[in-house]
Design an enzyme around this catalytic site. Structure first.
Site, short mmCIF file in Angstrom:
data_model
loop_
_atom_site.label_atom_id
_atom_site.label_comp_id
_atom_site.label_asym_id
_atom_site.label_seq_id
_atom_site.Cartn_x
_atom_site.Cartn_y
_atom_site.Cartn_z
N ARG A 61 0.82 -1.21 0.00
CA ARG A 61 0.00 0.00 0.00
C ARG A 61 0.86 1.27 0.00
O ARG A 61 0.49 2.27 -0.62
CB ARG A 61 -0.93 -0.01 1.22
CG ARG A 61 -1.94 1.12 1.21
CD ARG A 61 -3.02 0.88 2.25
NE ARG A 61 -4.05 1.89 2.18
CZ ARG A 61 -4.40 2.64 3.23
NH1 ARG A 61 -3.81 2.47 4.40
NH2 ARG A 61 -5.36 3.55 3.11
N HIS A 65 0.38 4.48 -2.42
CA HIS A 65 0.16 5.83 -1.92
C HIS A 65 1.30 6.78 -2.29
O HIS A 65 1.13 7.99 -2.30
CB HIS A 65 -0.08 5.81 -0.40
CG HIS A 65 -1.47 5.41 -0.05
ND1 HIS A 65 -2.15 5.90 1.04
CD2 HIS A 65 -2.33 4.54 -0.66
CE1 HIS A 65 -3.37 5.37 1.09
NE2 HIS A 65 -3.50 4.52 0.07
N ASN A 93 -4.08 8.71 4.71
CA ASN A 93 -2.87 8.16 5.30
C ASN A 93 -2.85 8.14 6.83
O ASN A 93 -2.27 7.23 7.43
CB ASN A 93 -1.65 8.99 4.83
CG ASN A 93 -1.37 8.81 3.34
OD1 ASN A 93 -1.78 7.82 2.75
ND2 ASN A 93 -0.68 9.77 2.76
N HIS A 195 -6.07 -5.64 -2.73
CA HIS A 195 -6.87 -5.95 -1.54
C HIS A 195 -7.04 -7.46 -1.33
O HIS A 195 -7.84 -7.87 -0.50
CB HIS A 195 -8.23 -5.25 -1.64
CG HIS A 195 -8.13 -3.76 -1.50
ND1 HIS A 195 -9.18 -2.90 -1.70
CD2 HIS A 195 -7.07 -2.96 -1.17
CE1 HIS A 195 -8.78 -1.64 -1.51
NE2 HIS A 195 -7.51 -1.64 -1.20
C1 HEM Z 1 -9.20 1.46 -6.11
C2 HEM Z 1 -9.16 2.34 -5.15
C3 HEM Z 1 -8.71 2.04 -3.76
C4 HEM Z 1 -9.33 2.43 -2.62
C5 HEM Z 1 -10.61 3.25 -2.53
C6 HEM Z 1 -8.57 1.89 -1.51
C7 HEM Z 1 -8.89 2.11 -0.19
C8 HEM Z 1 -8.29 1.45 0.87
C9 HEM Z 1 -8.69 1.57 2.24
C10 HEM Z 1 -9.80 2.48 2.77
C11 HEM Z 1 -7.91 0.75 2.97
C12 HEM Z 1 -7.98 0.49 4.49
C13 HEM Z 1 -7.09 1.48 5.21
C14 HEM Z 1 -7.32 1.45 6.72
O1 HEM Z 1 -8.40 1.13 7.16
O2 HEM Z 1 -6.35 1.78 7.45
C15 HEM Z 1 -7.00 0.10 2.07
C16 HEM Z 1 -6.05 -0.84 2.42
C17 HEM Z 1 -5.17 -1.42 1.55
N1 HEM Z 1 -5.02 -1.08 0.22
FE1 HEM Z 1 -6.28 0.01 -0.89
N2 HEM Z 1 -7.52 1.19 -2.00
C18 HEM Z 1 -7.55 1.25 -3.36
C19 HEM Z 1 -6.61 0.72 -4.24
C20 HEM Z 1 -5.49 0.01 -3.84
C21 HEM Z 1 -4.41 -0.36 -4.71
C22 HEM Z 1 -4.29 0.03 -6.18
C23 HEM Z 1 -3.53 -1.08 -3.96
C24 HEM Z 1 -2.22 -1.73 -4.37
C25 HEM Z 1 -1.99 -2.20 -5.58
C26 HEM Z 1 -4.07 -1.16 -2.62
C27 HEM Z 1 -3.52 -1.86 -1.59
C28 HEM Z 1 -4.02 -1.89 -0.29
C29 HEM Z 1 -3.55 -2.80 0.73
C30 HEM Z 1 -2.51 -3.88 0.54
C31 HEM Z 1 -4.26 -2.50 1.90
C32 HEM Z 1 -4.11 -3.15 3.28
C33 HEM Z 1 -3.01 -2.43 4.04
C34 HEM Z 1 -2.75 -3.01 5.44
O3 HEM Z 1 -3.38 -3.97 5.86
O4 HEM Z 1 -1.89 -2.39 6.12
N3 HEM Z 1 -5.25 -0.45 -2.58
N4 HEM Z 1 -7.25 0.56 0.80
#
Ligand code: HEM
Ligand code: NAG
Ligand code: NAG
Length: 323
Positions: A61, A65, A93, A195
């Protein structure tokens, strides 16, 4: 002057003027200047994931970002100071992105092994993201990462607030956001597959589990135990049933209306759209998912990198170099 010499001068002049913009990332960037860099990064990422499996998701992530905010330039890593506003306090963030200690550990180890600061923080993020995916998914999910990025001397909290997509975006808003980064529908669907690992806080899916209609009722009822209407804001839920494994279960869940975020389920509505068809494909074909994911990650990793003489190689990923 001989017209051929004039022509050569013209070409050389143009190549010089254009070179910073055409300097490209390459897979073998560190092969000569620090061959130990990639193996060291891989072993530190491995250790970190053994210590805490979620770290792989957090590192993936961080690269996302970084890249979506003025390009993959390590800006996400800069700390706030009394005279510098970084990106860590932007809405997407704050209290959410993590993994900075692992990045610090990697930076220290590669600097020591290379005997100087040659590996950029932006490249560390790209390599750590790739390694995390390959460690948690197996070699099928390995892709060649392109390198040679340099680090920015700037950050933008405003850009982090406006350029990162929030979880309540609908399909057309997601498409518009990805388009603004030069990414298309397929990139959106396959990169959302990030995800397949990791967790989300209750605040990011509360509206979905109480208000959305495009959701499995048992799934929603279960999540409401972790994430009640009031309280439990920081409680975590996994994105899919295998949050420490890169696999196709994220897409399978979408077919059953079990996407965790509103934005996840926007990719599959059961209306036979192009997005639906891609979700169906990735849900049953891990090879297609793995291959397309690698292609789109390389595309994302190519967002406005600083190359040539632009930017710097930071000595400490948390702050710009003193000059
Ligand atoms: C398409 C639009 C996207 C949205 C709206 C989005 C939104 C989010 C949100 C809200 C979270 C949870 C954060 C939290 O609660 O602290 C999250 C986690 C995450 N996102 Fe996304 N995301 C998107 C695209 C992506 C992309 C493109 C990637 C990587 C290629 C990605 C990888 C991740 C990962 C791996 C997590 C988990 C992080 C952890 O457990 O520490 N996301 N995302
Ligand atoms: C998506 O959200 C935007 C902004 O709220 C809205 O204007 C648009 O109508 C929505 N699109 C769909 C298909 O619901
Ligand atoms: C759900 O929708 C209602 C009505 O629009 C709104 O008041 C509420 O804040 C939303 N979220 C939750 C978690 O109920």
């Amino acid at each position: 002057m001989d017209s051929r010499i004039q022509f050569v001068l013209f070409v050389v002049t143009f190549a010089t003027i254009l070179s910073p913009t055409i300097a490209k990332l390459t897979p073998n960037y560190y092969d000569r200047i620090c061959p130990k860099a990639l193996p060291i990064i891989n072993s530190i990422v491995k250790q970190a994931i053994i210590r805490e499996p979620r770290m792989g998701a957090s590192l993936l992530r961080l690269h996302f970002h970084d890249c979506f905010v003025n390009g993959c330039d390590g800006s996400v890593l800069l700390d706030d100071t009394p005279t510098f506003i970084g990106e860590k306090t932007a809405f997407p963030n704050i209290n959410s992105i993590r993994g900075f200690e692992v990045v610090d550990q990697i930076k220290e180890a590669v600097t020591k092994a290379c005997k100087r600061d040659v590996v950029s923080c932006a490249d560390i993020l790209a390599i750590a993201a790739r390694d995390s995916v390959a460690i948690l998914g197996g070699k099928q999910y390995w892709y060649q990462v392109l390198l040679g990025r340099r680090d920015s001397r700037f950050a933008s909290r405003d850009a982090a607030n406006t350029n990162l997509p929030p979880p309540f975006f609908n399909f057309s808003q997601l498409i518009t956001n990805f388009k603004s980064h030069g990414l298309n529908l397929k990139d959106l669907v396959v990169l959302s597959g990030g995800h397949t690992i990791g967790f989300s806080k209750c605040t990011n899916f509360r509206d979905r589990i109480f208000n959305d209609t495009n959701i499995d009722t048992n799934f929603a009822a279960n999540l409401q135990k972790t994430c009640p209407k009031i309280g439990g804001d920081d409680n975590l839920a996994p994105f899919d049933s295998t949050p420490n494994k890169v696999d196709t279960s994220y897409y399978k869940a979408l077919l059953y209306k079990r996407g965790l975020l509103h934005s996840d389920q926007e990719l599959f509505k059961g209306d036979g759209s192009q997005s639906d068809r891609l979700v169906q494909l990735y849900s049953k074909n891990s090879y297609a998912f793995a291959y397309d994911f690698g292609v789109s990650m390389i595309k994302m990793g190519n967002l406005k990198p600083l190359t040539g003489k632009k930017g710097e190689i930071r000595c400490n990923c948390r702050k710009v170099n003193q000059i």
